[in-house]
Design an enzyme around this catalytic site. Structure first.
Site, PDB file in Angstrom:
ATOM      1  N   ASP A  25      17.960 -16.535 -68.072  1.00  0.00           N
ATOM      2  CA  ASP A  25      18.273 -16.286 -69.489  1.00  0.00           C
ATOM      3  C   ASP A  25      18.876 -14.894 -69.642  1.00  0.00           C
ATOM      4  O   ASP A  25      19.816 -14.680 -70.408  1.00  0.00           O
ATOM      5  CB  ASP A  25      16.984 -16.405 -70.307  1.00  0.00           C
ATOM      6  CG  ASP A  25      17.223 -16.624 -71.785  1.00  0.00           C
ATOM      7  OD1 ASP A  25      18.253 -16.154 -72.297  1.00  0.00           O
ATOM      8  OD2 ASP A  25      16.369 -17.250 -72.445  1.00  0.00           O
ATOM      9  N   CYS A 249      21.798 -16.507 -75.460  1.00  0.00           N
ATOM     10  CA  CYS A 249      22.506 -17.742 -75.132  1.00  0.00           C
ATOM     11  C   CYS A 249      23.915 -17.648 -75.710  1.00  0.00           C
ATOM     12  O   CYS A 249      24.067 -17.328 -76.888  1.00  0.00           O
ATOM     13  CB  CYS A 249      21.750 -18.932 -75.728  1.00  0.00           C
ATOM     14  SG  CYS A 249      22.606 -20.497 -75.484  1.00  0.00           S
ATOM     15  N   ASN A 258      15.244 -11.701 -74.527  1.00  0.00           N
ATOM     16  CA  ASN A 258      13.860 -12.173 -74.576  1.00  0.00           C
ATOM     17  C   ASN A 258      12.937 -10.981 -74.762  1.00  0.00           C
ATOM     18  O   ASN A 258      13.316  -9.844 -74.479  1.00  0.00           O
ATOM     19  CB  ASN A 258      13.493 -12.848 -73.248  1.00  0.00           C
ATOM     20  CG  ASN A 258      14.319 -14.087 -72.984  1.00  0.00           C
ATOM     21  OD1 ASN A 258      15.413 -14.017 -72.467  1.00  0.00           O
ATOM     22  ND2 ASN A 258      13.794 -15.229 -73.365  1.00  0.00           N
TER      23      ASN A 258
HETATM   24  P1  HMG Z   1      29.746 -31.702 -70.634  1.00  0.00           P
HETATM   25  O1  HMG Z   1      30.308 -30.546 -71.354  1.00  0.00           O
HETATM   26  O2  HMG Z   1      29.217 -32.798 -71.495  1.00  0.00           O
HETATM   27  O3  HMG Z   1      30.807 -32.325 -69.731  1.00  0.00           O
HETATM   28  O4  HMG Z   1      28.637 -31.148 -69.654  1.00  0.00           O
HETATM   29  P2  HMG Z   1      30.730 -33.386 -68.521  1.00  0.00           P
HETATM   30  O5  HMG Z   1      29.346 -33.862 -68.232  1.00  0.00           O
HETATM   31  O6  HMG Z   1      31.759 -34.425 -68.862  1.00  0.00           O
HETATM   32  O7  HMG Z   1      31.252 -32.467 -67.331  1.00  0.00           O
HETATM   33  C1  HMG Z   1      32.344 -31.623 -67.521  1.00  0.00           C
HETATM   34  C2  HMG Z   1      32.605 -30.872 -66.228  1.00  0.00           C
HETATM   35  O8  HMG Z   1      31.421 -30.128 -65.888  1.00  0.00           O
HETATM   36  C3  HMG Z   1      32.888 -31.792 -65.060  1.00  0.00           C
HETATM   37  O9  HMG Z   1      33.755 -31.090 -64.179  1.00  0.00           O
HETATM   38  C4  HMG Z   1      31.545 -31.932 -64.406  1.00  0.00           C
HETATM   39  O10 HMG Z   1      31.650 -32.233 -63.024  1.00  0.00           O
HETATM   40  C5  HMG Z   1      30.973 -30.541 -64.601  1.00  0.00           C
HETATM   41  P3  HMG Z   1      35.355 -31.402 -64.146  1.00  0.00           P
HETATM   42  O11 HMG Z   1      35.445 -32.855 -63.814  1.00  0.00           O
HETATM   43  O12 HMG Z   1      35.853 -31.103 -65.533  1.00  0.00           O
HETATM   44  O13 HMG Z   1      35.832 -30.472 -63.092  1.00  0.00           O
HETATM   45  N1  HMG Z   1      29.513 -30.550 -64.597  1.00  0.00           N
HETATM   46  C6  HMG Z   1      28.767 -29.763 -63.813  1.00  0.00           C
HETATM   47  N2  HMG Z   1      29.110 -28.821 -62.904  1.00  0.00           N
HETATM   48  C7  HMG Z   1      28.102 -28.205 -62.252  1.00  0.00           C
HETATM   49  N3  HMG Z   1      26.802 -28.470 -62.492  1.00  0.00           N
HETATM   50  C8  HMG Z   1      26.426 -29.386 -63.394  1.00  0.00           C
HETATM   51  C9  HMG Z   1      27.441 -30.079 -64.088  1.00  0.00           C
HETATM   52  N4  HMG Z   1      27.419 -31.047 -65.038  1.00  0.00           N
HETATM   53  C10 HMG Z   1      28.698 -31.329 -65.316  1.00  0.00           C
HETATM   54  N5  HMG Z   1      25.141 -29.647 -63.609  1.00  0.00           N
HETATM   55  C11 HMG Z   1      26.675 -29.797 -69.539  1.00  0.00           C
HETATM   56  C12 HMG Z   1      27.312 -31.097 -70.030  1.00  0.00           C
HETATM   57  C13 HMG Z   1      25.269 -29.805 -70.065  1.00  0.00           C
HETATM   58  C14 HMG Z   1      26.696 -29.840 -68.025  1.00  0.00           C
HETATM   59  C15 HMG Z   1      27.458 -28.571 -70.048  1.00  0.00           C
HETATM   60  O14 HMG Z   1      27.633 -28.668 -71.420  1.00  0.00           O
HETATM   61  C16 HMG Z   1      26.763 -27.277 -69.703  1.00  0.00           C
HETATM   62  O15 HMG Z   1      26.598 -26.928 -68.537  1.00  0.00           O
HETATM   63  N6  HMG Z   1      26.337 -26.476 -70.710  1.00  0.00           N
HETATM   64  C17 HMG Z   1      25.750 -25.166 -70.452  1.00  0.00           C
HETATM   65  C18 HMG Z   1      24.538 -25.009 -71.286  1.00  0.00           C
HETATM   66  C19 HMG Z   1      23.765 -23.759 -70.937  1.00  0.00           C
HETATM   67  O16 HMG Z   1      23.551 -23.449 -69.775  1.00  0.00           O
HETATM   68  N7  HMG Z   1      23.326 -23.011 -71.985  1.00  0.00           N
HETATM   69  C20 HMG Z   1      22.496 -21.863 -71.813  1.00  0.00           C
HETATM   70  C21 HMG Z   1      21.109 -22.229 -71.384  1.00  0.00           C
HETATM   71  S1  HMG Z   1      20.106 -22.907 -72.712  1.00  0.00           S
HETATM   72  C22 HMG Z   1      19.304 -21.502 -73.342  1.00  0.00           C
HETATM   73  O17 HMG Z   1      19.656 -20.395 -73.028  1.00  0.00           O
HETATM   74  C23 HMG Z   1      18.119 -21.689 -74.252  1.00  0.00           C
HETATM   75  C24 HMG Z   1      16.794 -21.414 -73.538  1.00  0.00           C
HETATM   76  O18 HMG Z   1      16.758 -20.077 -73.021  1.00  0.00           O
HETATM   77  C25 HMG Z   1      15.614 -21.574 -74.519  1.00  0.00           C
HETATM   78  C26 HMG Z   1      15.809 -20.829 -75.845  1.00  0.00           C
HETATM   79  O19 HMG Z   1      16.043 -19.597 -75.845  1.00  0.00           O
HETATM   80  O20 HMG Z   1      15.699 -21.516 -76.870  1.00  0.00           O
HETATM   81  C27 HMG Z   1      16.561 -22.386 -72.376  1.00  0.00           C
HETATM   82 MG    MG Z   2      16.275 -18.308 -74.166  1.00  0.00          MG
END
Ligand code: HMG
Ligand code: MG
Length: 300
Positions: A25, A249, A258
């Site tokens: 994070d 985020c 955090n």
């Molecule tokens: P998507 O945007 O729906 O697209 O992905 P997709 O599933 O059609 O995939 C698009 C491209 O991403 C493809 O590649 C996939 O192969 C690739 P392309 O064919 O275009 O070359 N891909 C991946 N590559 C590597 N690893 C993977 C993966 N999955 C797909 N696992 C997805 C959906 C969820 C993967 C995307 O939207 C994403 O990675 N989002 C990032 C979200 C994120 O990390 N946010 C920050 C963390 S959450 C947070 O901080 C909150 C938390 O701290 C708690 C709080 O504070 O409340 C946890």
């Molecule tokens: Mg967080």
């Protein structure tokens, strides 16, 4: 001398646990590129301080979160200490495959109580996120991984405003029913107040017991410490934090870091909880990461 309120004294001697999320994070939102070896040294310094439950990185889309695109390398190079639980954030089966190849001990799946936040963050609805989680959780259980499930925007959403506790309880129960060992309740934009924490826990505890909950407070408005103190009397003894108070985020504009691990440990100790971590060793972890983040760290 710090005066400890009566409700807090009931927790005297009870063990509390910090889940260190700084390397994930904390670093996902940094503008500067941080060398892999610095991340590895940061993780190793944190586990040397006794922070053995640690979110090391995330196996998410590289263009979405470029800062964590070296997740495989970080997992490859960190020291695996006895008793360590190396956790990775995993959004889908593709992420799980990467996590398994990197020998993680635990995964964290993540969804939200707000539909709009979910769309922006993971490009799907709440229902869509659960469709992704079913095969992830089935495989994770077969591989005997420990599992966390995050509920983001559990108090406030940057797009939808106030989130009702009933909505959060529903999502948390779905994660619990899916088999997540632990549900982490996220104040993603750091806007919750202690009254809001109590209001949520009143609704949540009948659905998910305190022993299965962790609280994840960002500290945008300086309430995180008070929010931890609001959670303790409910029997919640597991809290997420990041050394140096880094974090945020990219899909939650304006959110700050955090609660700092150092602040959390002092808060828990002040409330009478037994907390085993080494603050001097955590200072060394701060010193490793401080030159590489684009802003001052939060107060220790
Ligand atoms: P998507 O945007 O729906 O697209 O992905 P997709 O599933 O059609 O995939 C698009 C491209 O991403 C493809 O590649 C996939 O192969 C690739 P392309 O064919 O275009 O070359 N891909 C991946 N590559 C590597 N690893 C993977 C993966 N999955 C797909 N696992 C997805 C959906 C969820 C993967 C995307 O939207 C994403 O990675 N989002 C990032 C979200 C994120 O990390 N946010 C920050 C963390 S959450 C947070 O901080 C909150 C938390 O701290 C708690 C709080 O504070 O409340 C946890
Ligand atoms: Mg967080």
């Amino acid at each position: 001398m710090t005066l400890v309120p009566l409700a807090m004294r009931m927790h005297f001697g009870r063990m509390a646990v910090v889940i260190e999320v700084g390397p994930r994070d904390g670093l996902q939102n940094e503008a500067r590129t941080i060398p892999t070896d610095v991340k590895v040294a940061y993780v190793d310094a944190l586990t040397a301080a006794g922070l053995l439950e640690i979110e090391v990185s995330a196996f998410v889309s590289h263009p979405r979160i470029p800062q964590l695109a070296d997740a495989e390398l970080v997992f490859q190079r960190i020291v695996r200490r006895p008793g360590m639980m190396a956790i990775a954030l995993v959004p889908n089966v593709q992420g799980l495959e990467r996590a398994l190849a990197s020998r993680v001990d635990a995964i964290a799946v993540f969804t939200a109580a707000s539909e709009t936040f979910n769309q922006k963050n993971i490009n799907t609805s709440i229902d869509g996120s659960f469709e992704r989680f079913v095969p992830v959780m089935t495989r994770a259980r077969a591989e005997r991984l420990r599992t966390r499930g995050y509920v983001s925007t559990a108090f406030w959403c940057p797009y939808e405003g106030k989130i009702e506790p009933a909505k959060v309880a529903l999502v948390a129960k779905r994660l619990a029913d899916l088999g997540c060992d632990e549900i982490s309740i996220g104040d993603t934009i750091g806007k919750a107040s202690p009254d809001e924490v109590r209001a949520l826990l009143d609704v949540l505890l009948p659905v998910v017991p305190a022993a299965r909950l962790a609280l994840h407070f960002h500290d945008t408005f300086g309430n995180a410490r008070a929010n931890v103190l609001a959670g303790l009397p409910y029997g919640v003894v597991r809290y997420d934090a990041s050394a140096g108070g880094i974090g945020g985020c990219p899909y939650a504009p304006g959110a700050r870091g955090n609660i700092a691990t150092e602040v959390l440990i002092r808060t828990l100790r002040g409330a009478g909880a037994a907390v085993p971590y080494d603050l001097a060793a955590i200072d060394k972890a701060r010193a490793i990461i401080a030159p590489y983040v684009g802003h001052p760290l939060n107060a220790a």
